[in-house]
Scaffold this motif. Sequence first.
Motif, PDB file in Angstrom:
ATOM      1  N   LEU A   1     -15.217  37.426 -82.861  1.00  0.00           N
ATOM      2  CA  LEU A   1     -14.720  36.050 -82.772  1.00  0.00           C
ATOM      3  C   LEU A   1     -15.385  35.278 -81.644  1.00  0.00           C
ATOM      4  O   LEU A   1     -15.689  34.087 -81.784  1.00  0.00           O
ATOM      5  N   GLU A   2     -15.641  35.948 -80.526  1.00  0.00           N
ATOM      6  CA  GLU A   2     -16.314  35.273 -79.406  1.00  0.00           C
ATOM      7  C   GLU A   2     -17.755  34.935 -79.771  1.00  0.00           C
ATOM      8  O   GLU A   2     -18.257  33.867 -79.428  1.00  0.00           O
ATOM      9  N   THR A   3     -18.427  35.818 -80.497  1.00  0.00           N
ATOM     10  CA  THR A   3     -19.783  35.531 -80.979  1.00  0.00           C
ATOM     11  C   THR A   3     -19.757  34.334 -81.919  1.00  0.00           C
ATOM     12  O   THR A   3     -20.612  33.434 -81.829  1.00  0.00           O
TER      13      THR A   3
ATOM     14  N   ILE B   1     -10.823  45.131 -79.860  1.00  0.00           N
ATOM     15  CA  ILE B   1     -11.932  44.672 -79.016  1.00  0.00           C
ATOM     16  C   ILE B   1     -13.121  44.257 -79.877  1.00  0.00           C
ATOM     17  O   ILE B   1     -13.739  43.214 -79.634  1.00  0.00           O
ATOM     18  N   GLU B   2     -13.437  45.025 -80.900  1.00  0.00           N
ATOM     19  CA  GLU B   2     -14.547  44.658 -81.792  1.00  0.00           C
ATOM     20  C   GLU B   2     -14.266  43.334 -82.497  1.00  0.00           C
ATOM     21  O   GLU B   2     -15.172  42.513 -82.674  1.00  0.00           O
ATOM     22  N   GLU B   3     -13.015  43.121 -82.888  1.00  0.00           N
ATOM     23  CA  GLU B   3     -12.658  41.851 -83.537  1.00  0.00           C
ATOM     24  C   GLU B   3     -12.792  40.685 -82.563  1.00  0.00           C
ATOM     25  O   GLU B   3     -13.315  39.628 -82.922  1.00  0.00           O
ATOM     26  N   ILE B   4     -12.341  40.859 -81.334  1.00  0.00           N
ATOM     27  CA  ILE B   4     -12.460  39.782 -80.342  1.00  0.00           C
ATOM     28  C   ILE B   4     -13.932  39.515 -80.024  1.00  0.00           C
ATOM     29  O   ILE B   4     -14.348  38.354 -79.893  1.00  0.00           O
TER      30      ILE B   4
ATOM     31  N   ILE C   1      -7.078  39.885 -72.879  1.00  0.00           N
ATOM     32  CA  ILE C   1      -7.709  39.122 -71.804  1.00  0.00           C
ATOM     33  C   ILE C   1      -9.153  39.590 -71.727  1.00  0.00           C
ATOM     34  O   ILE C   1      -9.425  40.788 -71.641  1.00  0.00           O
ATOM     35  N   VAL C   2     -10.067  38.642 -71.771  1.00  0.00           N
ATOM     36  CA  VAL C   2     -11.499  38.935 -71.733  1.00  0.00           C
ATOM     37  C   VAL C   2     -12.090  38.241 -70.512  1.00  0.00           C
ATOM     38  O   VAL C   2     -11.823  37.066 -70.279  1.00  0.00           O
ATOM     39  N   SER C   3     -12.886  38.980 -69.752  1.00  0.00           N
ATOM     40  CA  SER C   3     -13.611  38.352 -68.647  1.00  0.00           C
ATOM     41  C   SER C   3     -15.028  38.883 -68.639  1.00  0.00           C
ATOM     42  O   SER C   3     -15.279  40.023 -69.026  1.00  0.00           O
TER      43      SER C   3
ATOM     44  N   TRP D   1      -6.780  35.604 -75.566  1.00  0.00           N
ATOM     45  CA  TRP D   1      -6.669  35.558 -77.024  1.00  0.00           C
ATOM     46  C   TRP D   1      -5.316  36.149 -77.397  1.00  0.00           C
ATOM     47  O   TRP D   1      -4.917  37.181 -76.863  1.00  0.00           O
ATOM     48  N   ILE D   2      -4.623  35.494 -78.317  1.00  0.00           N
ATOM     49  CA  ILE D   2      -3.320  35.975 -78.772  1.00  0.00           C
ATOM     50  C   ILE D   2      -3.328  36.031 -80.298  1.00  0.00           C
ATOM     51  O   ILE D   2      -3.801  35.096 -80.958  1.00  0.00           O
TER      52      ILE D   2
END
Length: 153
Positions: free
Chosen positions: A37-39, A31-34, A104-106, A132-133
Amino acid sequence: MSPNQFGFAAQCFRERRLKTKENDVLNAAVIEEIKRLETLRCASLVKGDTTTLCTLISENLVHIHANGRIEDRITYLESIQNRVQFLDIARSDLNFIVEGETVIVSGVLEHVARVYGQEEVKKFRGIATQVWIRSGEHWRQYAFHATRLTERA
Protein backbone atom coordinates in the motif's frame (compact mmCIF):
# COMPACT_ATOMS: atom_id res chain seq x y z
CA MET A 1 13.09 -2.08 41.76
CA SER A 2 12.11 -4.90 44.10
CA PRO A 3 12.64 -8.56 43.16
CA ASN A 4 8.87 -8.90 42.69
CA GLN A 5 8.89 -6.04 40.20
CA PHE A 6 11.69 -7.73 38.25
CA GLY A 7 9.69 -10.95 38.26
CA PHE A 8 6.61 -9.17 36.96
CA ALA A 9 8.61 -7.32 34.28
CA ALA A 10 10.32 -10.55 33.20
CA GLN A 11 6.95 -12.31 33.01
CA CYS A 12 5.50 -9.49 30.90
CA PHE A 13 8.53 -9.66 28.61
CA ARG A 14 8.18 -13.46 28.22
CA GLU A 15 4.46 -13.13 27.49
CA ARG A 16 5.15 -10.40 24.94
CA ARG A 17 7.84 -12.55 23.27
CA LEU A 18 5.53 -15.57 23.10
CA LYS A 19 2.70 -13.46 21.72
CA THR A 20 5.04 -12.01 19.10
CA LYS A 21 6.24 -15.47 18.03
CA GLU A 22 2.65 -16.67 17.69
CA ASN A 23 1.79 -13.67 15.55
CA ASP A 24 4.94 -13.68 13.36
CA VAL A 25 3.21 -15.20 10.33
CA LEU A 26 0.20 -12.93 10.64
CA ASN A 27 2.39 -9.88 11.24
CA ALA A 28 4.54 -10.73 8.21
CA ALA A 29 1.44 -10.77 6.01
CA VAL A 30 0.25 -7.46 7.45
CA ILE A 31 3.67 -5.87 6.95
CA GLU A 32 3.79 -7.05 3.32
CA GLU A 33 0.34 -5.56 2.74
CA ILE A 34 1.35 -2.22 4.27
CA LYS A 35 4.54 -2.20 2.14
CA ARG A 36 2.39 -2.80 -0.94
CA LEU A 37 0.00 0.00 0.00
CA GLU A 38 2.86 2.40 0.74
CA THR A 39 4.41 1.62 -2.66
CA LEU A 40 1.02 2.29 -4.26
CA ARG A 41 0.63 5.52 -2.28
CA CYS A 42 4.04 6.78 -3.44
CA ALA A 43 3.32 5.83 -7.07
CA SER A 44 -0.06 7.59 -6.85
CA LEU A 45 1.62 10.74 -5.56
CA VAL A 46 4.07 10.75 -8.49
CA LYS A 47 1.18 10.21 -10.95
CA GLY A 48 -0.99 12.80 -9.22
CA ASP A 49 -3.63 10.06 -8.93
CA THR A 50 -5.92 11.41 -6.23
CA THR A 51 -8.57 8.77 -7.01
CA THR A 52 -6.25 6.01 -5.80
CA LEU A 53 -5.01 8.17 -2.92
CA CYS A 54 -8.62 8.50 -1.73
CA THR A 55 -8.76 4.72 -1.27
CA LEU A 56 -5.56 4.76 0.81
CA ILE A 57 -6.13 7.63 3.21
CA SER A 58 -8.69 8.05 5.95
CA GLU A 59 -11.46 10.61 5.99
CA ASN A 60 -9.81 11.68 9.27
CA LEU A 61 -6.26 12.00 7.90
CA VAL A 62 -3.78 14.19 9.76
CA HIS A 63 -0.81 14.91 7.47
CA ILE A 64 2.03 16.93 9.03
CA HIS A 65 4.73 18.19 6.70
CA ALA A 66 8.36 18.68 7.76
CA ASN A 67 7.79 22.46 7.77
CA GLY A 68 4.99 22.04 10.32
CA ARG A 69 2.08 22.62 7.93
CA ILE A 70 -0.86 20.41 8.92
CA GLU A 71 -3.35 19.18 6.35
CA ASP A 72 -6.53 17.18 6.61
CA ARG A 73 -7.72 14.85 3.86
CA ILE A 74 -9.28 17.60 1.75
CA THR A 75 -6.36 20.03 1.91
CA TYR A 76 -3.88 17.19 1.34
CA LEU A 77 -5.67 16.08 -1.83
CA GLU A 78 -5.98 19.68 -3.01
CA SER A 79 -2.21 20.11 -2.54
CA ILE A 80 -1.56 17.05 -4.71
CA GLN A 81 -3.90 18.34 -7.42
CA ASN A 82 -2.96 22.01 -7.39
CA ARG A 83 0.24 22.75 -5.50
CA VAL A 84 2.94 20.08 -5.47
CA GLN A 85 4.14 17.85 -8.29
CA PHE A 86 6.13 14.85 -7.06
CA LEU A 87 8.74 13.69 -9.57
CA ASP A 88 10.12 10.81 -7.52
CA ILE A 89 9.51 9.26 -4.09
CA ALA A 90 11.52 6.55 -2.34
CA ARG A 91 11.07 4.89 1.05
CA SER A 92 13.77 2.87 2.80
CA ASP A 93 14.82 1.48 6.19
CA LEU A 94 11.19 0.96 7.16
CA ASN A 95 10.35 -0.27 10.66
CA PHE A 96 6.94 -1.70 11.52
CA ILE A 97 5.03 -2.06 14.76
CA VAL A 98 1.91 -4.19 14.39
CA GLU A 99 -0.63 -3.92 17.21
CA GLY A 100 -3.92 -5.52 16.30
CA GLU A 101 -5.63 -3.45 13.64
CA THR A 102 -2.98 -0.70 13.78
CA VAL A 103 0.44 -0.49 12.15
CA ILE A 104 2.99 2.21 12.85
CA VAL A 105 5.59 2.63 10.12
CA SER A 106 8.71 4.76 10.37
CA GLY A 107 11.63 5.12 8.02
CA VAL A 108 13.51 7.22 5.52
CA LEU A 109 11.54 9.27 3.00
CA GLU A 110 13.22 10.86 0.01
CA HIS A 111 11.41 12.79 -2.67
CA VAL A 112 11.98 15.18 -5.52
CA ALA A 113 9.20 17.69 -6.11
CA ARG A 114 8.34 21.12 -7.40
CA VAL A 115 5.53 23.58 -7.01
CA TYR A 116 3.26 23.58 -10.07
CA GLY A 117 4.21 26.38 -12.44
CA GLN A 118 7.75 26.71 -11.09
CA GLU A 119 10.98 25.38 -12.58
CA GLU A 120 12.84 24.91 -9.28
CA VAL A 121 13.07 21.28 -8.20
CA LYS A 122 13.52 20.56 -4.49
CA LYS A 123 14.91 17.42 -2.90
CA PHE A 124 13.83 16.24 0.51
CA ARG A 125 15.40 13.61 2.78
CA GLY A 126 13.78 12.91 6.09
CA ILE A 127 12.10 10.46 8.38
CA ALA A 128 8.38 9.82 8.14
CA THR A 129 6.10 8.13 10.62
CA GLN A 130 2.72 6.83 9.51
CA VAL A 131 -0.23 5.22 11.25
CA TRP A 132 -2.28 2.73 9.24
CA ILE A 133 -5.51 1.32 10.67
CA ARG A 134 -7.57 -1.55 9.31
CA SER A 135 -11.28 -0.96 9.12
CA GLY A 136 -13.07 -4.06 7.88
CA GLU A 137 -11.01 -5.43 5.01
CA HIS A 138 -9.23 -2.17 4.15
CA TRP A 139 -6.13 -0.49 5.55
CA ARG A 140 -6.11 3.31 5.53
CA GLN A 141 -3.44 5.81 6.48
CA TYR A 142 -4.70 7.96 9.34
CA ALA A 143 -1.57 9.91 10.20
CA PHE A 144 1.66 11.00 8.54
CA HIS A 145 4.42 13.11 10.05
CA ALA A 146 7.68 13.99 8.30
CA THR A 147 10.85 15.43 9.83
CA ARG A 148 13.77 16.67 7.74
CA LEU A 149 17.10 14.95 8.34
CA THR A 150 20.00 17.28 8.86
CA GLU A 151 23.50 16.47 7.66
CA ARG A 152 24.48 15.67 11.26
CA ALA A 153 21.60 13.21 11.81
